[in-house]
Design an enzyme around this catalytic site. Sequence first.
Site, mmCIF file in Angstrom:
data_model
loop_
_atom_site.group_PDB
_atom_site.id
_atom_site.type_symbol
_atom_site.label_atom_id
_atom_site.label_comp_id
_atom_site.label_asym_id
_atom_site.label_seq_id
_atom_site.Cartn_x
_atom_site.Cartn_y
_atom_site.Cartn_z
ATOM 1 N N ASP A 195 0.864 -1.175 0.000
ATOM 2 C CA ASP A 195 0.000 0.000 0.000
ATOM 3 C C ASP A 195 0.901 1.225 0.000
ATOM 4 O OD1 ASP A 195 -2.435 1.520 0.410
ATOM 5 O OD2 ASP A 195 -3.211 -0.274 1.422
ATOM 6 N N GLU A 203 -6.297 4.262 -5.864
ATOM 7 C CA GLU A 203 -7.590 4.462 -5.206
ATOM 8 C C GLU A 203 -8.048 5.876 -5.539
ATOM 9 O OE1 GLU A 203 -9.651 4.395 -0.803
ATOM 10 O OE2 GLU A 203 -7.826 5.517 -1.189
ATOM 11 N N HIS A 260 -11.323 -2.851 3.223
ATOM 12 C CA HIS A 260 -11.244 -2.494 4.644
ATOM 13 C C HIS A 260 -12.008 -1.207 4.961
ATOM 14 C CE1 HIS A 260 -8.389 0.020 2.650
ATOM 15 N NE2 HIS A 260 -8.251 0.748 3.736
ATOM 16 N N ASP A 261 -12.537 -0.534 3.952
ATOM 17 C CA ASP A 261 -13.266 0.728 4.176
ATOM 18 C C ASP A 261 -14.775 0.554 4.056
ATOM 19 O OD1 ASP A 261 -10.994 2.232 4.608
ATOM 20 O OD2 ASP A 261 -10.757 2.751 2.499
ATOM 21 N N ASP A 302 -2.995 4.770 -2.291
ATOM 22 C CA ASP A 302 -4.037 5.379 -1.475
ATOM 23 C C ASP A 302 -4.398 6.784 -1.981
ATOM 24 O OD1 ASP A 302 -5.415 5.001 1.209
ATOM 25 O OD2 ASP A 302 -4.488 6.956 1.526
#
Length: 672
Positions: free
Chosen positions: A182, A346, A424-425, A288
């Site tokens: 990430d 993302e 995970h969000d 991210d």
Amino acid sequence: MVNGFAISSSLGPGLVAFLPETSHHTLIPIAIWRPISYPIRIDPACILATANPPSGPPPQSCHLDPSPRTLLTDAMPTSPPPPAPDRKWWKSAVVYQIYPISFLDSNGDGLGDLRGILAKLDYLRDLGVDVLWLSPIYKSPLADMGYDISDYCDIDPRYGTLEDWDELCRGVHARGMKLMMDLVVNHTSDEHEWFLASKSSKSNPKRDWYIWRPPKFDAAGQRQPPNNWRSVFQGSAWEYDESTEEYYLHLYVAKQPDLNWDNPAVREAVWGLMRFWIERGCDGFRMDVINLISKADGLPDAPISDPEQEYQLASTLFANGPRAHEYIKEMHEKVLYKHDLITVGETPFTHDASQLAAYVLPANNELNMVFQFELMDLDAPLGVEHRPLEHREWSLKEFRAVVGRWQGFKREEGFWNATFIENHDHARAVSRFGNDSDEWRAVSAKMLAVLEVSLGGTQYVYQGQELGLRNFPRSWGVEEYKDVASQNYWNRVLEKRREEMRSRGEGEQDIDMSDVLDGFQRKARDHARVPMQWDATANAGFTDGTPWMRVNDDYETWNAAAQVDDENSVLGFWKRALRVRKTHEVLIYGDFADISSDHEQVFAYTRTLGNTTALVLLNFKETEVSFVLPSERGWSAFKLILQNYDGGLEDGRGIADRVLLRGFEGRIYVQS
Ligand code: NOJ
């Protein structure tokens, strides 16, 4: 001087570039044998790299450098190129996202770690995973669970050491899988040494590495932030620093100051840390909020979309800013182009497909794909303000429209999707798009697996999705919601309600927050972050210590150990479904056509690649339904290859024009 190249990897087949001797690598006439309708920019760095392939020893790591780009003379095509889309390893890959802190704890401290992941590599390989994506494991104060990094080149001791990471990387590669990290570089932690230096004085050389602005003063002489932007996690997006008397920008929490990407030194530092991980063996990056790295010039006030709030939604001013593409292209030129990596950006706050296209179209030399959130936002209230913690009923019609739009989007130009329905969000997919009651949970989780494996794009699976894990129950109190986004939202609503009561003179008394908790139970990120359910022993086998988050109540019956040898379990089904995807290229690369014709509970579509067509039928409700297939084509030659009801496949069975689907039934047929 070389004078021409067949561009096979960055432009896609079908293009030949000729480089005149005098061009200084900038002016490139293009010969094209397949029609295209987009501007082409040839990356001079790629050409130079081809002419001068990297020399010296290979990186001291498990990473294999890709074969260099091919010289024209070696690669003159003798037959027409294969039809789009191009094949790439990362297109057919299955990526499994690990949320390390909740995966498996190897040392009893209640937090998952790298050695825990190492212990489960065979489980992941047996599932059919090709790439592991680790949510951040760098040094971090965990203000936003690791998305606040204080050292990009070290592992947080809670997760292990760099040596543990090396061992994990070797273990992953030894099993034929790859490892994706990430990359969180829109912001750092406020404990990162860059920020500590930046904050130390206005004259520090790193001052300009972050976004500092002097205060504004209102009519009453009160100090105010430089603009009215609201942080994604509530409150002003600016934090005041008493010692230097300026504010810094943080789009997320105050402990996540935004880097100033307009400063070339910042960009060089980012390229450096990317190289560090690539040389160590990392095979790619999930980036991210990468579309937030460039903000609107002058950081103007956002329009007032919610007059009741002091700070305003400003995503149109901080997402996809004027230099975002320039910076990502630079990343490509400086780092990505010479490695065969998987890259996924993302890109939140953007439903406009044309805005996202530029990040992905191969002609642009940016990223392989992006995570866009149109489907993930489907069950949030409509309106300008993004309210992810509230729930709205969604319709299958909306769902189909979103999926269909992205499946077909700019395919002829090489746009490539990232296919996911959990991370995970977000809360668990079976609780949002299926039915997580004991009766329907397994079958609807499997139906969603049928959906996932039959859509075009790189396939992502989130930890526990393969078991059909569901949201934790409504009976859990707000104290179980550990996420900063949940907590800040709760506190803001509570404070607002308190103020309203005070203004009505009602004094302090219990405030009803049950509606907020209802929303949390359906939508909060916390549901994806509870410990993984490995077995029926204490704490679901996640830890011998005290887990950092409470384990979901159903772990004794719903866990990996209970499913691993059961072909009819959700896990058994996912394994089968991923095998089916891998053995039927049409499911990865085929053209998508929605044939549902406005049906209220069935999503039906075909995928076509050359002479092969797959037919997918999905019932999104509990009730049985009859679905009539369009009569324009015959369906009798279609063979069932995957279905989510027990009892196996009805071998060789063709299909009639009318199909009866049981509750949440999902099927894939293929004809070739
Ligand atoms: C997106 C990440 O997925 C999320 O978990 C995080 O809170 C924000 N970016 C800020 O880094």
